[in-house]
Design an enzyme around this catalytic site. Structure first.
Site, PDB file in Angstrom:
ATOM      1  N   LYS A 159       0.851  -1.205   0.000  1.00  0.00           N
ATOM      2  CA  LYS A 159       0.000   0.000   0.000  1.00  0.00           C
ATOM      3  C   LYS A 159       0.878   1.242   0.000  1.00  0.00           C
ATOM      4  CE  LYS A 159      -2.115   2.565   3.365  1.00  0.00           C
ATOM      5  NZ  LYS A 159      -2.158   3.877   2.703  1.00  0.00           N
ATOM      6  N   GLU A 235       9.332   0.812  11.091  1.00  0.00           N
ATOM      7  CA  GLU A 235      10.309   1.902  11.050  1.00  0.00           C
ATOM      8  C   GLU A 235       9.509   3.163  11.320  1.00  0.00           C
ATOM      9  OE1 GLU A 235      12.057   4.909  10.152  1.00  0.00           O
ATOM     10  OE2 GLU A 235      12.298   4.258   8.058  1.00  0.00           O
ATOM     11  N   CYS A 269      12.268  10.715   8.843  1.00  0.00           N
ATOM     12  CA  CYS A 269      12.184  10.192  10.205  1.00  0.00           C
ATOM     13  C   CYS A 269      13.486  10.406  10.956  1.00  0.00           C
ATOM     14  CB  CYS A 269      11.757   8.744  10.192  1.00  0.00           C
ATOM     15  SG  CYS A 269      12.611   7.828   8.935  1.00  0.00           S
ATOM     16  N   GLU A 368       8.120  14.796  17.649  1.00  0.00           N
ATOM     17  CA  GLU A 368       8.551  14.822  16.251  1.00  0.00           C
ATOM     18  C   GLU A 368       7.707  15.854  15.496  1.00  0.00           C
ATOM     19  OE1 GLU A 368       7.758  11.261  13.871  1.00  0.00           O
ATOM     20  OE2 GLU A 368       9.729  11.553  12.959  1.00  0.00           O
TER      21      GLU A 368
END
Ligand code: NAG
Ligand code: NAG
Length: 495
Positions: A159, A235, A269, A368
């Site tokens: 996906k 991840e 990230c 983040e």
């Protein structure tokens, strides 16, 4: 009802096209096709050398169409075109070629036990694997995922992100053109709560690899726990530190620090959004860092124009999210040293932003942000900075700058992060493992370590007539008692 997902050009905010969004039923169809392909024409039915040849063919076809792929990636994500081409698409091609080379080199072991027994392991593919990729590096993350999965003989249901599906969909054509048997790779566009959820819960998917937020990662893990206990690799997010000591090569360190946070508009990230500067060079660093941020601010605009260095955030949602972090920084009393505002009046552009006078408990230091927003923090000692850099729930990357080799490596080793960059930042390499400590993830991608995450080890034990039981000499699949850190040491690369 046909669900449709709009693809928006983040540089203008206008709709580029609409793509039908799949449903759980589409995932069932994809899994059936993948299962069938696995049993008849892939997996252990297809020699590794043939799988490798097909992966190489796919890499060649992407290379032949590299301008088109780069343009799609820039249109969809807002990346500067030249970088899409050289980095995103260029490195995807390299990753596929790297794993093509692995396809006929996946081997088990024979294990000595005693003279009356033979034991060996087979590294077998799982079968059908699910892969859910993010919007920040659509082709990059796709290659990191399908490369090792196909090299080891798994079939794939993948996906793409519903907001950036264009390159994955174009790739589906090339997968056919390369000659992969039908059903080996199935790409299902759609939303996380439908297609993603269906993949995570599917009883016939044996492993799922997810890249994205920690919040969604938890859901994927939970879905596995509540269904077939599929193997999950994740991840996830990060809040990586850059640490610059007084004895660093300041000129280079500043450039890498800027690359570490502003690269891909901070949408990485491993974005190093906390920048720790030793007190002796703090002022000099801040002056140079400010210059770079201002320069990037002045080179912000249309990703397709020559000279553009900084593009838009990917979507309205991400734009709003980053702007709300900037507001929270202001409200909590940090100083906006540079930037802090929207750029222009169309599209999702945000000025490269530097905060100073931050405190450890502020949201902009803890959470983040996923945007071009850096917090610069002064420190005195090595011990103090290790403690501060570590005090986060994340552990994805860290960058350490010092010309004192023993100190640089000592600090890189002490930090809790799956990747450490010494005198450089944000330069992943296809052969070096990548992944997170703590809440930044489970498992490793890239390198030989990724091969490991796509095979399950079965132990075959032959007992002789004099022994009734075979001892399990190798621990079962996926048992790990070590954390793997990839350390990248710069021996002379300049920015
Ligand atoms: C490197 O750092 C160590 C302390 O960690 C120090 O003892 C040594 O003198 C330093 N080397 C240089 C060349 O500055
Ligand atoms: C090596 C080291 O100093 N690790 C520290 C990192 O920070 C955590 C707190 O978040 C400490 O518990 C570790 O000791």
């Amino acid at each position: 009802m046909l669900l449709v997902a709009s693809v928006i050009n983040p540089a203008t905010g206008k709709v580029v096209t609409s793509i039908s969004a799949g449903s759980a039923k589409d995932v069932d169809i994809a899994v059936d096709a993948a299962k069938k392909a696995y049993k008849t024409s892939w997996g252990l039915k297809c020699p590794g050398s043939v799988r490798g040849r097909l992966l190489n063919k796919l890499a060649d076809l992407i290379e032949k169409n590299i301008d088109e792929f780069a343009a799609l990636e820039s249109l969809d994500v807002g990346k500067v075109y030249e970088r899409s081409k050289a980095q995103d698409i260029g490195s995807s091609i390299e990753v596929l070629r790297y794993y093509a080379g692995w396809a006929d080199k996946v081997q088990g072991k024979t294990i000595e036990t005693n003279e009356l027994k033979l034991a060996y392991t087979r590294h077998e593919p799982y079968g059908v694997v699910g892969q859910i990729i993010p919007w920040n590096f659509p082709m990059g993350m796709l290659s990191w995922k399908i490369g090792p999965a196909l090299a080891t003989g798994n079939t794939v249901v993948l996906k793409p992100s519903e907001i950036t599906p264009l390159t994955a969909l174009r790739l589906a054509d090339l997968i056919n053109e390369a000659g992969f048997p039908p059903g080996v790779v199935n790409i299902v566009n759609g939303y996380g709560h439908t297609v993603g959820q269906a993949i995570a819960e599917h009883p016939l998917i044996e492993k799922v690899a997810f890249t994205g937020s920690t919040l969604t990662g938890r859901k994927v893990l939970k879905a596995s726990a509540e269904t077939n206990l599929k193997v999950v690799t994740l991840e996830l997010g990060g809040k990586s530190p850059t640490i610059i000591f007084d004895d660093a090569d300041l000129e280079q360190a500043v450039k890498w620090a800027a690359h570490g946070i502003f690269f891909n508009m901070g949408q990485a990230c491993t974005a190093a959004s906390r920048i720790f500067i030793q007190e002796g060079i703090y002022d000099a660093f801040l002056a140079k860092f400010t210059e770079i941020a201002k320069f990037l601010g002045s080179a912000t605009g249309d990703p397709f124009l020559t000279g553009t260095q900084h593009g838009p955030q990917v979507s309205q949602t991400q734009f709003d999210r980053v702007m709300s972090y900037i507001s929270s920084g202001k409200e909590e009393g940090a100083t906006v040293h540079v930037g802090g505002e929207r750029h222009g009046d169309e599209g999702y552009f945000i000025q490269p932003t530097i905060f100073t006078n931050v405190k450890p408990e502020m949201k902009i230091v803890q959470e983040e942000i996923f945007g071009p927003v850096a917090a610069v923090i002064k420190f005195k000692t090595e011990e103090e900075v290790i403690e501060a850099a570590n005090s986060t729930t994340y552990g994805l990357g860290c960058n350490v700058f010092s010309e004192n080799g023993s100190r640089a490596l000592r600090v890189a080793h002490a930090l809790e992060a799956g990747s450490a960059w010494v005198n450089c930042a944000q330069v992943a390499d296809k052969s070096v493992p990548f992944g997170g400590y703590k809440q930044s993830g489970i498992g490793r991608e890239l390198g030989e370590y990724a091969i490991d995450t796509y095979v399950s080890r079965s132990l075959v034990s032959f007992a002789s007539l004099t022994q009734d039981y075979a001892d399990a000499d190798e621990s079962g699949s996926n048992c790990r008692y070590t954390q793997v850190k990839g350390v990248h040491v710069n021996l002379g690369m300049k920015l």
